[in-house]
Design an enzyme around this catalytic site. Structure first.
Site, mmCIF file in Angstrom:
data_model
loop_
_atom_site.group_PDB
_atom_site.id
_atom_site.type_symbol
_atom_site.label_atom_id
_atom_site.label_comp_id
_atom_site.label_asym_id
_atom_site.label_seq_id
_atom_site.Cartn_x
_atom_site.Cartn_y
_atom_site.Cartn_z
ATOM 1 N N ARG A 5 0.815 -1.224 0.000
ATOM 2 C CA ARG A 5 0.000 0.000 0.000
ATOM 3 C C ARG A 5 0.842 1.265 0.000
ATOM 4 O O ARG A 5 0.407 2.302 -0.491
ATOM 5 C CB ARG A 5 -0.894 0.014 1.248
ATOM 6 C CG ARG A 5 -2.025 -1.006 1.203
ATOM 7 C CD ARG A 5 -2.662 -1.130 2.552
ATOM 8 N NE ARG A 5 -1.643 -1.374 3.575
ATOM 9 C CZ ARG A 5 -1.870 -1.451 4.875
ATOM 10 N NH1 ARG A 5 -3.092 -1.293 5.330
ATOM 11 N NH2 ARG A 5 -0.898 -1.678 5.729
ATOM 12 N N LYS A 45 17.197 -25.630 3.017
ATOM 13 C CA LYS A 45 18.566 -25.653 3.544
ATOM 14 C C LYS A 45 19.357 -26.773 2.872
ATOM 15 O O LYS A 45 18.856 -27.881 2.671
ATOM 16 C CB LYS A 45 18.554 -25.849 5.069
ATOM 17 C CG LYS A 45 18.096 -24.597 5.803
ATOM 18 C CD LYS A 45 18.122 -24.809 7.291
ATOM 19 C CE LYS A 45 17.564 -23.615 8.032
ATOM 20 N NZ LYS A 45 18.486 -22.496 8.135
ATOM 21 N N GLU A 64 17.352 -22.130 19.881
ATOM 22 C CA GLU A 64 17.676 -20.738 19.544
ATOM 23 C C GLU A 64 18.111 -20.014 20.805
ATOM 24 O O GLU A 64 17.609 -20.310 21.891
ATOM 25 C CB GLU A 64 16.448 -20.039 18.962
ATOM 26 C CG GLU A 64 15.957 -20.642 17.668
ATOM 27 C CD GLU A 64 14.681 -19.969 17.194
ATOM 28 O OE1 GLU A 64 14.752 -19.153 16.269
ATOM 29 O OE2 GLU A 64 13.615 -20.241 17.779
ATOM 30 N N ASP A 102 4.583 -22.875 16.200
ATOM 31 C CA ASP A 102 5.563 -22.068 15.477
ATOM 32 C C ASP A 102 6.688 -22.920 14.878
ATOM 33 O O ASP A 102 7.227 -22.577 13.831
ATOM 34 C CB ASP A 102 6.157 -21.035 16.447
ATOM 35 C CG ASP A 102 6.926 -19.938 15.723
ATOM 36 O OD1 ASP A 102 6.364 -19.387 14.761
ATOM 37 O OD2 ASP A 102 8.072 -19.642 16.113
ATOM 38 N N HIS A 144 8.532 -26.921 10.869
ATOM 39 C CA HIS A 144 9.950 -27.221 10.634
ATOM 40 C C HIS A 144 10.380 -28.591 11.176
ATOM 41 O O HIS A 144 10.992 -29.381 10.468
ATOM 42 C CB HIS A 144 10.834 -26.160 11.292
ATOM 43 C CG HIS A 144 10.525 -24.755 10.848
ATOM 44 N ND1 HIS A 144 10.225 -24.445 9.543
ATOM 45 C CD2 HIS A 144 10.498 -23.587 11.515
ATOM 46 C CE1 HIS A 144 10.011 -23.147 9.449
ATOM 47 N NE2 HIS A 144 10.162 -22.606 10.628
#
Ligand code: NAP
Length: 484
Positions: A51, A182, A216, A235, A240
């Site tokens: 936009r 990957k 992580e 998530d 994954h």
């Protein structure tokens, strides 16, 4: 060794959400790297659409800044940046309005590949599909790319699939899970199916268990509000980790072709047993050393969302009966590690003295850091003193083995975008796969909600809650250390 680059066909790639974070951080820098690698045809066009009232120059300036921010200086020659920017165009468009659509239609050339990247919130997918259709911008050959999250449960994923199916066939829809792009993940298939060595041993008879870890060090700060509605299960695990599990556990497909591979992955998901609640550990990081806790990051003092999850999974089929797959993923953990470790059984009989010891082989596929593989084998400890067995790693860091430097290894997004242009769906998720993954995930989430289960606290910089360690200890096993 420099990777072989096969140029793709000329294309017009429209990036809806071209001004957004993903476009600036991943998609456009990735395209720049493919451009410098010589893979982008001279007349390829990338059209940003959002936009914001920008013209071509304004968009080029924005992307030039993004390239400066996200590509290291020694990998961006100003001449290349300038030449790349000439491929960029911009159309101001509102997915929910009428402005800009005719301009976009006019900009699209005939006889080139048309791809539309929906890098916007999923609640705009339907509007985009509808507008593209109304303005006759899409044809039977075009492709659309959609980002995660693909739904937040089975019902919403089905509804998204139905929305897209109104205007696109399944072979036009590219659902991205960037883990599949990957290098190492594809190498997992090359190692399994390109060597005779592993496949005969790849089953419950020889494999004791498999560990899949995605750890992580970062917390959820910055996207705490979004994450709090999702949690590690939605998530990370549903997409994954599930993809990594499937590629590790699937039967050999007859061919390396999209449907053959995806059919085999789907069979794995459908064979997953429900997970009893004793086999799931959910955790939430606390605060330490002035760093905020999860609840502070999420700005929700009563949050029961998990920032860590560990689980033991059984695949109910002939190949894997009796071999557990342990999965864990979390935020604010000791190190940034993504790996699949396949632990083989010990030899059935030792010919050596008891003091020689015994060892089991272990194959580890590292996604990060240092993409590569490591096979632990047993040898004799050197020197006098009789036969003592020790484990040594046969380590192959791909960058070393292939004499590459980091920039030769394409990032997952680069590879996947080029696959879209080539029309190769092998590394993208099919609609039924996504739905099957939600169908397995939903009851687990429902069950801990019904029980009012609260996540266990864990200290940042650790391997997660104590109970996660116990999940393996009680089976006489241990998690691999999360080390850099
Ligand atoms: P973002 O930074 O919020 O960007 C959203 C983009 O959509 C902006 O370009 C925005 O530009 C545009 N937009 C919003 N409303 C619009 C409308 N009505 N019509 C046309 N364009 C509109 O989001 P993002 O982080 O880039 O994420 C994009 C998608 O990728 C999401 O589905 C997200 O879940 C997914 N994703 C992102 C990441 C990541 O690392 N960022 C990772 C994985 C998946 P204007 O405001 O100018 O319209």
């Amino acid at each position: 060794m420099v990777s072989r680059v096969i140029p793709v066909d000329p294309f017009d790639l429209v990036i809806f959400g071209g001004t957004g974070d993903l476009a600036r951080r991943k998609i456009l820098p990735g395209l720049f790297r493919r451009f410098t690698a010589g893979q982008m045809p001279g007349d390829a066009r990338v059209i940003g659409a959002a936009r914001s009232e920008l013209d071509d120059d304004g968009f080029r300036k924005m992307i030039s800044d993004a390239i400066s921010e996200f590509i290291p200086k020694d990998e961006r020659d100003p001449k290349d940046v300038k030449a790349f920017l000439e491929h960029l165009h911009y159309v101001a468009i509102d997915a929910r309005g009428t402005d800009g659509w005719n301009a976009l239609g006019k900009l699209m050339r005939k006889d080139v590949v048309h791809a539309f990247y929906f890098s916007v919130s999923p609640n705009l997918f339907g509007d985009l599909a509808e507008r593209l259709h109304e303005h006759k911008i899409i044809g039977a050959d075009c492709r659309i790319v959609v980002e995660k999250p693909f739904g937040r449960d089975l019902a919403s994923a089905r509804s998204l699939n139905d929305t897209l199916a109104k205007h696109f066939n399944e072979d036009q829809i590219y659902r991205i899970d960037h883990y599949l792009g990957k290098e190492t993940v594809q190498n997992l298939m090359a190692v399994r199916f390109g060597n005779i060595l592993f496949e005969p041993l790849w089953n419950a008879q020889y494999i004791d268990h498999v560990q899949i870890t995605v750890a992580e060090t970062v917390g959820v700060g910055g996207r705490g509000e979004y994450y709090d509605k999702s949690g590690a299960m939605r998530d990370m695990v549903q997409n994954h980790l599930m993809q990594l599990l499937c590629l590790t556990a699937m039967e050999p497909p007859a061919k390396f072709d999209p449907d053959a591979v995806r059919d085999e992955k789907l069979k794995v998901i459908r064979a997953l047993d429900p997970v009893p609640h004793d086999d799931i550990v959910r955790g939430q990081y606390g605060g330490a050393d002035g760093q905020p806790s999860y609840k502070e990051d999420a700005e929700n003092s009563s949050s029961t969302t998990e920032s860590f999850i560990a689980m033991k999974i059984h695949i109910a089929n002939w190949r894997w009966n009796g071999t557990p797959f342990y999965l864990r993923t979390g935020k604010r953990m000791r190190n940034q590690v993504s790996e699949i470790a396949v632990r083989f059984k010990e030899p059935p009989h030792s010919i050596f003295d008891e003091d020689a010891g015994t060892n089991a082989n272990e194959l580890t596929i590292r996604l990060q850091p240092n993409e590569g593989m490591d096979l632990r084998v047993t040898i004799k400890e050197p020197g006098p003193g009789g036969m003592r067995l020790i484990e040594v790693p046969l380590d192959m860091t791909f960058a070393d083995a292939l004499e590459q430097n980091g920039s030769d290894v394409p990032d997952a997004y680069e590879r996947l975008i080029m696959d879209v242009i080539r029309g190769n769906q092998t590394l993208f998720m099919r609609g039924d796969e996504v739905e099957a993954a939600w169908a397995w995930t939903d009851p687990l989430i429902e069950s801990w909600k019904e029980r009012g289960d609260k996540p266990k606290p864990y200290d940042p910089g650790t391997a997660g809650p104590e109970d996660a360690l116990m999940l393996l200890h009680r089976d006489g096993r241990r998690w691999r250390e999360i080390k850099p």
